[in-house]
Scaffold this active site. Structure first.
Site, PDB file in Angstrom:
ATOM      1  CG  ASP A  84      -1.938   1.111   1.202  1.00  0.00           C
ATOM      2  OD1 ASP A  84      -1.994   1.840   0.194  1.00  0.00           O
ATOM      3  OD2 ASP A  84      -2.680   1.263   2.184  1.00  0.00           O
ATOM      4  CG  ASP A 271      -3.615   3.919  -2.865  1.00  0.00           C
ATOM      5  OD1 ASP A 271      -2.848   3.108  -2.324  1.00  0.00           O
ATOM      6  OD2 ASP A 271      -4.763   4.143  -2.447  1.00  0.00           O
TER       7      ASP A 271
END
Length: 435
Positions: A84, A271
């Site tokens: 992440d 992301d």
């Protein structure tokens, strides 16, 4: 978990522990194909001389996530961590005991009693920009990470060989299809990120990169830039926002093929914690309208019965792969107006999926509807088949088309060490921390 913890090792002691672990091979823990590798090189002039390369497992569809396998704990055990770049806290579901944990591939992480104190600078950086006062200097460092998809993880920071979150209460919206992982590997540019921690210890440069394959898998690397091509990389300065820990670029205007759309002035976040890409409501509607205006209605029709994603199309017969529909769609192009009009091209495979029913679905979603407000995200689907580099030292993000199907050969020699860290929508939601 509110117990007295052991004395905190000094930075020198922590450095020694890191070095011992990083140069120790645990060949028996799990298959070599799933192990992180250390790439050694001569010590650079800046004092950093190594990089870590992690094999990545997963895909955009049908799994909906990419993860790495790390050995964590005492004794070390393998855990799957969702990579992440949109958040900086690394956490594992843990037995503290666990109040609410989701199904996971491995048994819960059992934390030691070495808790991070509330007045520790790392705790302050985790809660920043909020100023969370401590009732007592010896209080533990509690955290409650709220994600913009209304999911959350609550827990306490513990010290294994590096500090990580012991998550004993996870909340997940019913509409979200969970990644089948044990936790999250936080890679954003906050101080609690594993990338920042390795850099602060003098072990690696403050550089992160990933290469995600449309066929599934790929690799992630932290440290030296030997893997980065010397030419052809498009570099763009990061947007600076003192309240942000995310990797952000912009502003950008959106083109469909060579045709301009109404979308401009778009800041975008890179992301990997999000399976799909998200545009704010106005940008999403304009993008969808532009795509549909160019579709041949005689060849593609709405597939309203498809439940995988909100917008899908079907042909006269089921599609077998993205190659079957590429000719019906054009590349989306992000033109960064503050960077000499440099471009990020998103071919159809970077914004479409083919479902199990043989329909083509749009992998760009309305972020405003899922709580992202005006945030615009490039998720896994748009970052595939290219090496993406986050150079925190030069404050720039770069990308270049790449073959992500296998780990670089330079990392696979028998002499390499395997680091074992003895410490620590509609489908899958975006893992953004909600400011």
């Amino acid at each position: 978990m509110n117990k007295k913890r052991k004395p905190v090792p000094t930075s020198v002691e922590m450095m020694i522990v890191f070095l011992v672990i990083f140069f120790t091979t645990f060949q028996g823990s799990f298959g070599v194909a799933n192990q992180p590798h250390k790439q050694a090189k001569s010590k650079a002039a800046n004092g950093f001389g190594s990089s870590l390369i992690f094999p990545v497992t997963g895909d955009v569809y049908p799994k909906g996530y990419y993860h790495v396998t790390l050995n964590i704990g005492r004794p070390p055990k393998p855990y799957f961590l969702d990579i992440d770049t949109g958040s900086d806290l690394t956490w594992l579901q843990c037995d503290a005991p666990c109040t609410k944990c989701t199904p996971a591939p491995h048994t819960l992480y059992k934390p030691n009693k070495d808790l991070v104190k509330c007045n520790d600078p790392l705790c302050a950086s985790l809660h920043w920009p909020e100023n969370k006062p401590c009732e007592s200097p010896n209080d533990q460092c509690d955290y409650d990470v709220q994600y913009a998809d209304y999911g959350s993880s609550m827990g306490v920071l513990v010290r294994d060989t590096f500090p990580l979150g012991c998550g004993y209460n996870q909340e997940v919206p019913d509409s979200i299809h969970l990644p089948y992982t044990d936790g999250v590997l936080g890679l954003a540019n906050g101080k609690s990120s594993i990338v920042s921690q390795l850099h602060e210890l003098g072990l690696t440069r403050n550089i992160l990169g990933h290469c995600l394959s449309t066929k599934g898998g790929g690799f992630l690397f932290i440290g030296d830039d030997d893997l980065i091509p010397s030419s052809e990389v498009i570099w763009i300065p990061m947007l600076h926002n003192p309240l942000e820990k995310r990797y952000m670029l912009g502003p950008a205007r959106l083109l469909y093929g060579r045709q301009a759309t109404r979308v401009k002035g778009l800041p975008v976040v890179f992301d990997t914690g999000s399976t799909y890409s998200y545009f704010n409501s106005d940008a999403y509607k304009a993008t969808l309208s532009t795509i549909e205006n160019y579709l041949n209605v005689n060849q593609l029709k709405d597939a309203a019965e498809e439940q995988s994603l909100p917008v899908c199309w079907k042909g006269t017969k089921p599609f077998k792969s993205i190659r079957d529909v590429k000719n019906y769609f054009k590349p989306l192009i992000l033109n960064f107006t503050n960077a000499k009009n440099l471009q990020l091209q998103l071919p159809p495979e970077a914004y479409l999926i083919i479902t199990e029913h043989g329909n083509a679905c749009l992998g760009i979603l309305n972020g405003t509807q899922v709580g992202l407000r005006n945030l615009n995200i490039l998720g896994d689907i748009s970052l595939q088949d290219k090496m993406v580099i986050y150079d925190n030292e030069k404050q720039q993000i770069g990308w270049v088309p790449a073959n992500c199907d296998k780990i670089p050969k330079s990392s696979l020699s028998p002499s390499l060490s395997v680091p074992s860290f003895q410490r620590p929508p509609e489908t899958r939601g975006s893992r953004k921390e909600d400011l």
